[in-house]
Design an enzyme around this catalytic site. Structure first.
Site, mmCIF file in Angstrom:
data_model
loop_
_atom_site.group_PDB
_atom_site.id
_atom_site.type_symbol
_atom_site.label_atom_id
_atom_site.label_comp_id
_atom_site.label_asym_id
_atom_site.label_seq_id
_atom_site.Cartn_x
_atom_site.Cartn_y
_atom_site.Cartn_z
ATOM 1 N N LYS A 132 -0.347 -10.455 7.712
ATOM 2 C CA LYS A 132 0.152 -9.016 8.459
ATOM 3 C C LYS A 132 -1.392 -8.024 8.662
ATOM 4 O O LYS A 132 -2.409 -8.283 7.886
ATOM 5 C CB LYS A 132 0.470 -8.020 7.266
ATOM 6 C CG LYS A 132 0.912 -6.833 7.449
ATOM 7 C CD LYS A 132 0.710 -5.902 6.411
ATOM 8 C CE LYS A 132 1.038 -4.344 6.528
ATOM 9 N NZ LYS A 132 1.592 -3.540 5.573
ATOM 10 N N TYR A 140 -2.687 -10.613 3.565
ATOM 11 C CA TYR A 140 -2.631 -9.230 4.193
ATOM 12 C C TYR A 140 -3.841 -8.827 4.466
ATOM 13 O O TYR A 140 -5.034 -8.750 3.069
ATOM 14 C CB TYR A 140 -1.705 -8.302 2.794
ATOM 15 C CG TYR A 140 -1.780 -6.809 3.488
ATOM 16 C CD1 TYR A 140 -2.162 -6.530 3.844
ATOM 17 C CD2 TYR A 140 -1.441 -6.114 2.106
ATOM 18 C CE1 TYR A 140 -1.571 -4.888 4.251
ATOM 19 C CE2 TYR A 140 -1.382 -4.708 1.861
ATOM 20 C CZ TYR A 140 -1.906 -4.646 3.848
ATOM 21 O OH TYR A 140 -1.181 -2.562 3.391
ATOM 22 N N VAL A 164 5.001 -4.811 10.273
ATOM 23 C CA VAL A 164 5.381 -4.279 8.904
ATOM 24 C C VAL A 164 4.659 -2.911 8.961
ATOM 25 O O VAL A 164 3.440 -2.765 8.934
ATOM 26 C CB VAL A 164 4.650 -4.850 8.139
ATOM 27 C CG1 VAL A 164 4.748 -4.506 6.341
ATOM 28 C CG2 VAL A 164 5.046 -6.576 8.301
ATOM 29 N N THR A 220 0.422 -1.388 -0.111
ATOM 30 C CA THR A 220 -0.034 0.102 0.470
ATOM 31 C C THR A 220 1.143 1.499 0.017
ATOM 32 O O THR A 220 0.714 2.055 -0.665
ATOM 33 C CB THR A 220 -1.228 -0.247 0.870
ATOM 34 O OG1 THR A 220 -1.846 -1.017 1.120
ATOM 35 C CG2 THR A 220 -2.215 1.089 1.146
#
Length: 326
Positions: A181, A152, A224, A57
């Site tokens: 994540k 994700y 992250v 992103t």
């Protein structure tokens, strides 16, 4: 731990991972600046991060071409190798709206040298994204590639698609799905998943460093975090303090990091301005336009830039006091 799941053949290493911003040339088409990218990757690795996340992103992945994605992976691997860290994990975003597109992106990432793939759920037609669709999507992609897959979870960027811990637990059983994540910020998912699985079976990472300690305390494996683009040494130090059992020092630094990370919550433009202002010179990338978002998106105005500087300034002395890792 309650699961008898065998360990994954290639678990994602513990630690701190920046979702690295993309840097562009000062041209009308804003081509990727590979020289600036190499310098910035090198700066982050010297800062002590445990891996690099590309085409996520913060990298404006939806604005990157397939060739640009591959080029960035190759440059990141070169930077790691040149600094004596060839084992450093490079995670490539492989998120597509179709299974076919995601498989193609995974193949591209693997051919460029990526070690893992980071994959959002499909989300364009949110009402059609049932649990069956999510499970089938991840399993089909994981079946089709040798690239280990990291899930994700980011509902805010996915039309509200939020994978609960039961869905994630189902996916953990796939031999090529190695972790998740959690940019959803749900600490309950951390504790539920880590109660079931060891790090080697299925690892769990916070999607921001402002809750790194809660994630680690719940059994998670790291984070992250966008702020690692700006203050990589500070976030790496926070992670090290907690793991060394220096709990009070870690809690104090966690608060300071969380206060500064407010700026990253303001979006890509604010994060990129902060990276230029606080890290650009140290990385050897001095052109402010390299840090502008890709068109049609625009950089922050002066008022927002001043606010970013104010809320992050307190980490400057800490960052500058810490030695390079390599």
């Amino acid at each position: 731990m309650t699961s008898t799941l065998p360990p994954k053949s290639k678990p994602l290493p513990h630690g701190v991972y920046p979702p690295v911003i993309s840097l562009y040339k000062s041209t009308p088409r804003q081509e990727i600046d590979l020289d600036a990218s190499y310098k910035f990757f090198s700066h982050l690795i010297r800062g002590g991060v445990d891996g690099l996340v590309l085409a996520g992103t913060n990298a404006e992945a939806v604005l990157l071409s397939p060739e640009e994605r591959k080029d960035l992976v190759k440059i990141a691997k070169k930077a790691a190798s040149d600094l004596g860290r060839p084992e450093l994990a490079v995670i490539a975003g492989i998120s597509g709206q179709s299974t076919n597109e995601s498989i193609r992106l995974a193949e591209d990432a693997l051919s460029a040298g990526a070690d893992f793939g980071l994959l959002l759920p499909p989300n364009y037609w949110a009402k059609a994204v049932t649990e069956y669709v999510i499970l089938s999507f991840y399993r089909d992609v994981a079946d089709a590639t040798e690239l280990p897959i990291v899930i994700y979870s980011f509902p805010a960027m996915c039309n509200g698609i939020d994978m609960n811990s039961d869905t994630l637990s189902e996916l953990a059983h796939h031999p090529n799905i190695v972790g998740v994540k959690l940019t959803c910020g749900n600490a309950g998912k951390v504790t539920r998943l880590t109660q079931e699985y060891t790090h080697e079976q299925f690892s769990v990472y916070a999607g921001a460093s402002d809750w790194l300690i809660p994630c680690l305390a719940g059994g998670g494996s790291g984070c992250v975090t966008g702020i690692a683009n700006i203050f990589p040494k500070s976030v790496a130090k926070l992670y090290t303090l907690w793991n060394a059992g220096q709990i009070q020092e870690a809690k104090e630094l966690q608060g300071l990091v969380a206060q500064a990370e407010k700026a990253c919550k303001e979006g890509i433009a604010a994060t990129k301005y902060a990276a230029f202002h606080f890290a650009g010179s140290a990385a050897g990338v001095n052109d402010p336009k390299a840090f502008w978002p890709r068109k049609p998106y625009t950089p922050c105005g002066n008022e927002k830039n001043a606010w970013v500087e104010k809320v992050m300034q307190h980490l400057v002395q800490i960052e500058q006091s810490l030695p390079d890792a390599v």
